[in-house]
Design an enzyme around this catalytic site. Structure first.
Site, mmCIF file in Angstrom:
data_model
loop_
_atom_site.group_PDB
_atom_site.id
_atom_site.type_symbol
_atom_site.label_atom_id
_atom_site.label_comp_id
_atom_site.label_asym_id
_atom_site.label_seq_id
_atom_site.Cartn_x
_atom_site.Cartn_y
_atom_site.Cartn_z
ATOM 1 C CG HIS A 1 -2.028 0.966 1.167
ATOM 2 N ND1 HIS A 1 -3.264 0.740 1.730
ATOM 3 C CD2 HIS A 1 -2.113 2.187 0.591
ATOM 4 C CE1 HIS A 1 -4.051 1.784 1.513
ATOM 5 N NE2 HIS A 1 -3.364 2.683 0.831
ATOM 6 C CG HIS B 1 -1.172 6.444 -1.803
ATOM 7 N ND1 HIS B 1 -2.332 6.259 -2.526
ATOM 8 C CD2 HIS B 1 -1.433 5.938 -0.565
ATOM 9 C CE1 HIS B 1 -3.260 5.689 -1.758
ATOM 10 N NE2 HIS B 1 -2.731 5.484 -0.555
ATOM 11 C CG HIS C 1 -10.272 4.100 2.557
ATOM 12 N ND1 HIS C 1 -9.228 4.993 2.554
ATOM 13 C CD2 HIS C 1 -11.123 4.558 3.515
ATOM 14 C CE1 HIS C 1 -9.434 5.932 3.464
ATOM 15 N NE2 HIS C 1 -10.595 5.690 4.053
ATOM 16 C CG HIS D 1 -6.013 2.332 5.541
ATOM 17 N ND1 HIS D 1 -7.383 2.236 5.615
ATOM 18 C CD2 HIS D 1 -5.754 3.029 4.407
ATOM 19 C CE1 HIS D 1 -7.919 2.853 4.575
ATOM 20 N NE2 HIS D 1 -6.942 3.319 3.826
ATOM 21 C CG ASP E 1 -2.356 4.716 3.532
ATOM 22 O OD1 ASP E 1 -2.242 5.027 2.332
ATOM 23 O OD2 ASP E 1 -3.276 5.142 4.248
ATOM 24 C CG HIS F 1 -0.190 14.535 1.382
ATOM 25 N ND1 HIS F 1 -0.668 14.549 0.088
ATOM 26 C CD2 HIS F 1 -0.848 13.530 2.009
ATOM 27 C CE1 HIS F 1 -1.605 13.608 -0.042
ATOM 28 N NE2 HIS F 1 -1.716 12.960 1.107
HETATM 29 O O1 DOR Z 1 -4.941 9.567 4.490
HETATM 30 C C1 DOR Z 1 -4.971 8.984 3.422
HETATM 31 N N1 DOR Z 1 -4.292 9.420 2.347
HETATM 32 N N2 DOR Z 1 -5.741 7.878 3.306
HETATM 33 C C2 DOR Z 1 -5.936 7.291 2.115
HETATM 34 O O2 DOR Z 1 -6.633 6.305 2.090
HETATM 35 C C3 DOR Z 1 -5.380 7.874 0.877
HETATM 36 C C4 DOR Z 1 -4.154 8.622 1.188
HETATM 37 C C5 DOR Z 1 -3.619 9.413 0.015
HETATM 38 O O3 DOR Z 1 -3.766 8.942 -1.119
HETATM 39 O O4 DOR Z 1 -3.016 10.464 0.222
#
Ligand code: DOR
Length: 423
Positions: free
Chosen positions: A57, A59, A176, A221, A284, A288
Site C-alpha cells: 500500500h 502512493h 478503504h 489500514h 499507506d 504530502h
Molecule cells: O490519508 C490517506 N491518504 N488515506 C488514504 O486512504 C489515501 C491517502 C492518500 O492517497 O493520500
C-alpha cells in the site's frame, strides 16, 4: 561444472536464527550454508539478513504530483527502509483506470524506480476492470468506499456491481472502508469524531456483505479493534495506527491528519492486542509535503509518509522483544506476496534475492536523513533499525547511504497477457 554464485553474503543471522552464508546467482538465492567463492563478497558480521519488504500500500504520486514524491525519490525511500517491492495505488493524477493509464504509469515507474514494483487498478464505475487485469494490474484498489485524498467515494450499489465483475478474475480487492459524518473538519480530535472507529467497523461489515461468495477482500489500514474485529478476509494495519495517536500532536497540527484518522492513545494500544489477527502491515505511504501539512487544518491533505520507517520501527519493537521477528517477516513480506500471488522474496534457495542486512543497534529516526520528497516524518526520535545494505534481485541496490541506481523490475499481475494487450 555448475558456475559459482555471483555474490556471497558471508556470516549472517537468518530469520530463523541460524548463522550461515547466503549465495546468490542470477538474481536468486542459490545456496544457504558454507558459501562458495564469488565475484562479490559482502561481510555479514553476523548481522541480521531478512527478505525485502513487500509494501502492498504505497502512493508513489509522481506525474503532476512530483512535488510530493516521484518514483525515484519514493523508491529510494523504500530501499533505505528495507522495502524491495512496492505496490502503487491507483488514486494518482490521472487515476489508473484503464490500459492506457496503466501503461503510462508502468512506463513512468520503469524509467525511475530503483525497487521492484507492482501497480494496482482502480475500482470505480468508469474503470475498465478486465482491461486493467490483462494489462497486468497486481490487484484492485485501494477502493474508496469512503472519500479520501484523490479518491472519490464509490457508492455501495456501484461497488457491489464492480465486486461481481472482479470475482471471475480471481483478483484481490483492497478496500478503504469508513463512514464520514458531515461537519467542519477543524482539528485532529474533530477529524477523529467525524470518521469514528465504530463508523469504520460498520462500513467494514457493510462492504463485507456486498462481497460475492469466494471474492478475495482485503481491508486496508484498519485503525482500531472494532474495525479489525468486524473484518473478514485479510486485514492490513499501518505503522501510524500502531505507533501514533492524535494525542501525540497539537490538536491543530495537520501532520497527524490521515484517513482513517489517528485514534486515541488508549485505542492505539489496543490495536497491538490484535497483533496475531493482523495479516499485513503496509505503510499507506501518502507523501504530502511539509508545507502542505503545515497549512490551515481543513485544507490539509490527509496522509502520512511511512515506507522508509515501517520495517525499521517494527524491528525496534522486535529488538525490545515486544513482537517476534518471524511475525514481522510474515506481515511485511511473505503474507503480502502470497495474497498478491507474487513470488516472495526470501532467505531460501529459489527465492528472489531481495534481501536486507540490519545492524544490531536501533537509532532514533532523523527526518532529515529520510529520502521521501515529503520532507518530514511524524516518527522523529523514535527508535528504529534501518538496513545498511539492501539487494534487489541479487544486485546491491543500497549500501550505507549510497544507491547503485540500477532500475527495479515491474512484477506483472496474474492476469497479464503480454505486451500485445497494451497496444
Ligand atoms: O490519508 C490517506 N491518504 N488515506 C488514504 O486512504 C489515501 C491517502 C492518500 O492517497 O493520500
Amino acid at each position: 561444472m555448475t558456475p559459482g554464485p555471483d555474490l556471497l553474503i558471508k556470516n549472517v543471522t537468518l530469520p530463523d536464527g541460524r548463522i550461515a552464508d547466503v549465495s546468490v546467482a542470477d538474481g536468486v538465492v542459490s545456496h544457504i550454508g558454507a558459501g562458495l567463492r564469488a565475484d562479490i563478497v559482502i561481510e555479514g558480521n553476523r548481522r541480521l539478513c531478512l527478505p525485502g519488504g513487500v509494501d502492498m500500500h504505497v502512493h508513489m504520486r509522481g506525474g503532476p504530483q512530483s512535488e510530493k514524491e516521484t518514483w525515484s525519490s519514493g523508491s529510494r525511500s523504500a530501499l533505505a527502509g528495507g522495502v524491495t517491492v512496492v505496490i502503487d495505488q491507483p488514486n494518482q493524477v490521472p487515476p489508473v483506470r484503464n490500459p492506457p493509464s496503466f501503461q503510462a504509469r508502468r512506463e513512468e515507474a520503469e524509467r525511475e524506480s530503483l525497487c521492484n514494483f507492482g501497480i494496482n487498478g482502480a475500482v470505480r464505475p468508469d474503470a475498465d476492470i478486465e482491461g486493467l487485469w490483462r494489462a497486468g494490474a497486481t490487484a484492485f484498489g485501494e477502493t474508496f468506499a469512503a472519500a479520501s485524498s484523490y479518491g472519490e467515494a464509490v457508492g455501495y450499489d456501484a461497488l457491489a456491481a464492480l465486486l461481481r465483475r472482479i470475482r471471475p478474475l480471481g483478483a484481490l480487492v483492497t478496500i478503504h472502508a469508513e463512514k464520514v459524518r458531515e461537519g467542519q473538519d477543524v482539528s485532529l480530535s474533530v477529524h477523529n469524531a467525524l470518521r469514528t472507529g465504530t463508523g469504520e467497523a460498520e462500513a467494514v461489515s457493510e462492504v463485507a456483505n456486498l462481497n460475492p461468495e469466494g471474492g478475495a477482500l482485503h481491508f486496508c489500514h484498519l485503525s482500531c479493534i472494532h474495525a479489525i474485529d468486524a473484518a473478514c478476509g485479510s486485514i492490513e494495519v499501518t505503522p501510524h495506527h500502531l505507533f501514533l495517536s492524535y494525542e501525540m500532536f497539537a490538536d491543530s497540527d495537520g501532520r497527524g491528519k490521515v484517513n482513517p484518522p489517528l485514534r486515541s492513545e488508549k485505542a492505539r494500544k489496543k490495536v497491538w492486542s490484535r497483533w496475531e489477527r493482523i495479516d499485513v502491515i503496509a505503510s499507506d505511504h501518502a507523501p504530502h509535503t511539509r508545507s502542505e501539512k503545515n497549512g490551515a487544518f481543513p485544507g490539509v491533505p490527509s496522509g502520512i509518509p511511512g515506507v522508509e520507517t515501517m520495517i525499521p520501527l517494527l524491528l525496534a519493537a522486535v529488538y525490545e522483544r515486544r513482537i517476534s521477528l518471524a511475525s514481522v517477516v510474515e506481515k511485511t513480506s511473505s503474507t503480502p506476496a502470497r495474497l498478491l500471488g507474487m513470488k516472495a522474496p526470501g532467505c531460501r534457495p529459489g527465492c528472489r534475492a531481495d534481501l536486507a542486512l540490519y545492524p544490531e543497534e536501533p537509532r532514533p529516526v532523523d527526518p532529515d536523513a529520510l529520502h521521501s520528497r515529503a520532507g518530514w516524518s511524524p516518527y522523529a526520535g523514535m527508535p528504529a533499525v534501518f538496513p545498511d545494505i539492501v539487494l534487489v534481485s541479487g544486485d546491491i541496490a543500497f549500501d550505507n547511504g549510497d544507491f547503485s541506481g540500477n532500475r527495479g523490475a515491474w512484477l506483472p499481475g496474474r492476469g497479464y497477457l503480454g505486451d500485445h494487450t497494451q497496444k
